[in-house]
Design a protein around this motif. Structure first.
Motif, PDB file in Angstrom:
ATOM      1  N   GLN A 154     -11.479  -0.276   6.887  1.00 23.62           N
ATOM      2  CA  GLN A 154     -11.303  -1.721   6.773  1.00 23.62           C
ATOM      3  C   GLN A 154      -9.926  -2.054   6.209  1.00 23.62           C
ATOM      4  O   GLN A 154      -9.253  -2.986   6.681  1.00 23.62           O
ATOM      5  CB  GLN A 154     -12.384  -2.319   5.863  1.00 23.62           C
ATOM      6  N   ALA A 155      -9.508  -1.314   5.195  1.00 27.21           N
ATOM      7  CA  ALA A 155      -8.202  -1.580   4.589  1.00 27.21           C
ATOM      8  C   ALA A 155      -7.088  -1.379   5.614  1.00 27.21           C
ATOM      9  O   ALA A 155      -6.186  -2.220   5.742  1.00 27.21           O
ATOM     10  CB  ALA A 155      -7.990  -0.672   3.381  1.00 27.21           C
ATOM     11  N   ARG A 156      -7.142  -0.290   6.350  1.00 26.41           N
ATOM     12  CA  ARG A 156      -6.095  -0.033   7.349  1.00 26.41           C
ATOM     13  C   ARG A 156      -6.070  -1.114   8.425  1.00 26.41           C
ATOM     14  O   ARG A 156      -5.008  -1.508   8.907  1.00 26.41           O
ATOM     15  CB  ARG A 156      -6.307   1.336   7.989  1.00 26.41           C
ATOM     16  N   GLY A 157      -7.253  -1.600   8.810  1.00 28.38           N
ATOM     17  CA  GLY A 157      -7.315  -2.593   9.878  1.00 28.38           C
ATOM     18  C   GLY A 157      -7.068  -4.011   9.431  1.00 28.38           C
ATOM     19  O   GLY A 157      -6.705  -4.868  10.244  1.00 28.38           O
ATOM     20  N   LEU A 202       2.821  -7.156   5.061  1.00 27.64           N
ATOM     21  CA  LEU A 202       2.603  -7.190   3.618  1.00 27.64           C
ATOM     22  C   LEU A 202       3.628  -6.353   2.851  1.00 27.64           C
ATOM     23  O   LEU A 202       3.781  -6.519   1.641  1.00 27.64           O
ATOM     24  CB  LEU A 202       1.190  -6.689   3.286  1.00 27.64           C
ATOM     25  N   ALA A 203       4.321  -5.461   3.532  1.00 28.20           N
ATOM     26  CA  ALA A 203       5.314  -4.612   2.872  1.00 28.20           C
ATOM     27  C   ALA A 203       6.349  -5.474   2.152  1.00 28.20           C
ATOM     28  O   ALA A 203       6.934  -6.389   2.742  1.00 28.20           O
ATOM     29  CB  ALA A 203       5.994  -3.709   3.887  1.00 28.20           C
ATOM     30  N   VAL A 235      -4.645   4.613   0.536  1.00 27.35           N
ATOM     31  CA  VAL A 235      -4.327   3.917   1.784  1.00 27.35           C
ATOM     32  C   VAL A 235      -3.132   2.982   1.578  1.00 27.35           C
ATOM     33  O   VAL A 235      -2.221   2.925   2.419  1.00 27.35           O
ATOM     34  CB  VAL A 235      -5.548   3.127   2.293  1.00 27.35           C
ATOM     35  N   LEU A 236      -3.123   2.258   0.467  1.00 30.02           N
ATOM     36  CA  LEU A 236      -2.026   1.318   0.200  1.00 30.02           C
ATOM     37  C   LEU A 236      -0.687   2.042   0.080  1.00 30.02           C
ATOM     38  O   LEU A 236       0.323   1.578   0.620  1.00 30.02           O
ATOM     39  CB  LEU A 236      -2.312   0.533  -1.078  1.00 30.02           C
ATOM     40  N   VAL A 237      -0.687   3.164  -0.612  1.00 33.17           N
ATOM     41  CA  VAL A 237       0.564   3.908  -0.768  1.00 33.17           C
ATOM     42  C   VAL A 237       1.001   4.486   0.572  1.00 33.17           C
ATOM     43  O   VAL A 237       2.188   4.475   0.920  1.00 33.17           O
ATOM     44  CB  VAL A 237       0.400   5.019  -1.825  1.00 33.17           C
ATOM     45  N   GLU A 238       0.025   4.967   1.338  1.00 38.85           N
ATOM     46  CA  GLU A 238       0.322   5.507   2.671  1.00 38.85           C
ATOM     47  C   GLU A 238       0.935   4.434   3.567  1.00 38.85           C
ATOM     48  O   GLU A 238       1.898   4.692   4.291  1.00 38.85           O
ATOM     49  CB  GLU A 238      -0.973   6.029   3.294  1.00 38.85           C
ATOM     50  N   MET A 239       0.413   3.217   3.494  1.00 37.06           N
ATOM     51  CA  MET A 239       0.862   2.148   4.379  1.00 37.06           C
ATOM     52  C   MET A 239       2.122   1.446   3.892  1.00 37.06           C
ATOM     53  O   MET A 239       2.966   1.049   4.701  1.00 37.06           O
ATOM     54  CB  MET A 239      -0.258   1.103   4.551  1.00 37.06           C
ATOM     55  N   THR A 272       5.273  -0.898  -2.579  1.00 33.95           N
ATOM     56  CA  THR A 272       4.479  -2.132  -2.552  1.00 33.95           C
ATOM     57  C   THR A 272       3.010  -1.812  -2.751  1.00 33.95           C
ATOM     58  O   THR A 272       2.296  -2.528  -3.462  1.00 33.95           O
ATOM     59  CB  THR A 272       4.668  -2.876  -1.214  1.00 33.95           C
ATOM     60  N   GLY A 273       2.558  -0.740  -2.124  1.00 38.36           N
ATOM     61  CA  GLY A 273       1.168  -0.337  -2.247  1.00 38.36           C
ATOM     62  C   GLY A 273       0.804   0.181  -3.622  1.00 38.36           C
ATOM     63  O   GLY A 273      -0.364   0.131  -4.022  1.00 38.36           O
ATOM     64  N   ARG A 274       1.786   0.669  -4.363  1.00 34.57           N
ATOM     65  CA  ARG A 274       1.524   1.151  -5.720  1.00 34.57           C
ATOM     66  C   ARG A 274       1.320  -0.001  -6.700  1.00 34.57           C
ATOM     67  O   ARG A 274       0.578   0.122  -7.677  1.00 34.57           O
ATOM     68  CB  ARG A 274       2.681   2.033  -6.211  1.00 34.57           C
TER      69      ARG A 274
END
Length: 247
Positions: free
Chosen positions: A146-149, A155-156, A191-195, A199-201
């Protein structure tokens, strides 16, 4: 590494007439010093009035949903630009009640998150598993998917939050154990860090699902928990302030 700034957001859902603004004013009056940002997301009918009432204070105002388009023939819908124009600074998208009750897919949620950014709003993007998915051992896979999709590439470099809300815990009085919460939040962070890298951190990951003053401190101090998305307990200033004090 930049630490996420906690956010405690109250989701009033379809509750609140004009008199309810007194509770919001009481939250603002009783807030005091807190390391968290605080927001209230009232029904759309109260956004402008609440933004005016709380102007200049520490409590932010948000919307509960927005349409992907900026305008058009969409009777009954509210555009992100309309929320911003009314004084909102955040908006919830992809809440489980929207996903389940209105058939919103990850793609629709991502479109709404893009709309929020377009209007200058900070999106709170919700993800979470059902009881069947949890019992089937699929919670991490479902939430990660769900997060990835649901999180668009746009958002970056922008401010946003993810809210983990186990569907089976919302309004039921049931709450996952602290290790269960930490496990899912850690998976979301990966997932956030990967994407999104840095920003994801720094994006806060909120927990939502039967948060109360009695359990707030334990939940809010769990690993990777960066705040809370609060439902029913945000309708009363005393309860909401009790949760905020748990940060």
């Amino acid at each position: 590494m930049t630490q996420p700034v906690p956010l405690i957001a109250g989701n009033w859902k379809m509750n609140g007439l004009a008199a309810a603004m007194d509770e919001a004013r009481a939250v603002a009056a009783g807030l005091g010093a807190t390391p968290a940002r605080v927001a209230i997301c009232p029904p759309a009918t109260l956004v402008e009035r609440l933004a005016r009432a709380l102007a200049g204070g520490a409590v932010l105002v948000g919307g509960q949903d927005c349409h992907p388009k900026a305008s058009g023939a969409f009777t009954g819908d509210v555009a992100a630009e309309m929320l911003a124009d009314a004084g909102a600074s955040l908006v919830i998208v992809g809440h489980s009640e929207r996903r389940a009750g209105y058939g919103e897919t990850d793609a629709v949620v991502a479109d709404k998150a893009r709309a929020a950014l377009r209007a200058g709003l900070e999106p709170i993007v919700c993800v979470g598993e059902t009881l069947a998915e949890r019992e089937g051992g699929r919670a991490l896979a479902v939430v990660s998917e769900q997060a990835r999709g649901s999180l668009p590439a746009k958002l970056a470099g922008r401010d946003f939050c993810v809210a983990y809300e186990p569907v089976w815990a919302i309004g039921t009085g049931l709450t996952p154990t602290t290790p269960q919460i930490e496990e899912v939040h850690t998976a979301i962070r990966a997932v956030l860090v990967e994407m999104f890298g840095e920003t994801g951190r720094r994006a806060p990951i909120l927990y939502g699902g039967s948060v109360k003053p009695a359990n707030a401190a334990e939940i809010l101090h769990a690993a990777e928990v960066g705040g809370a998305l609060v439902g029913g307990a945000s309708l009363k200033a005393e309860d909401f302030l009790g949760i905020i004090r748990g940060v």
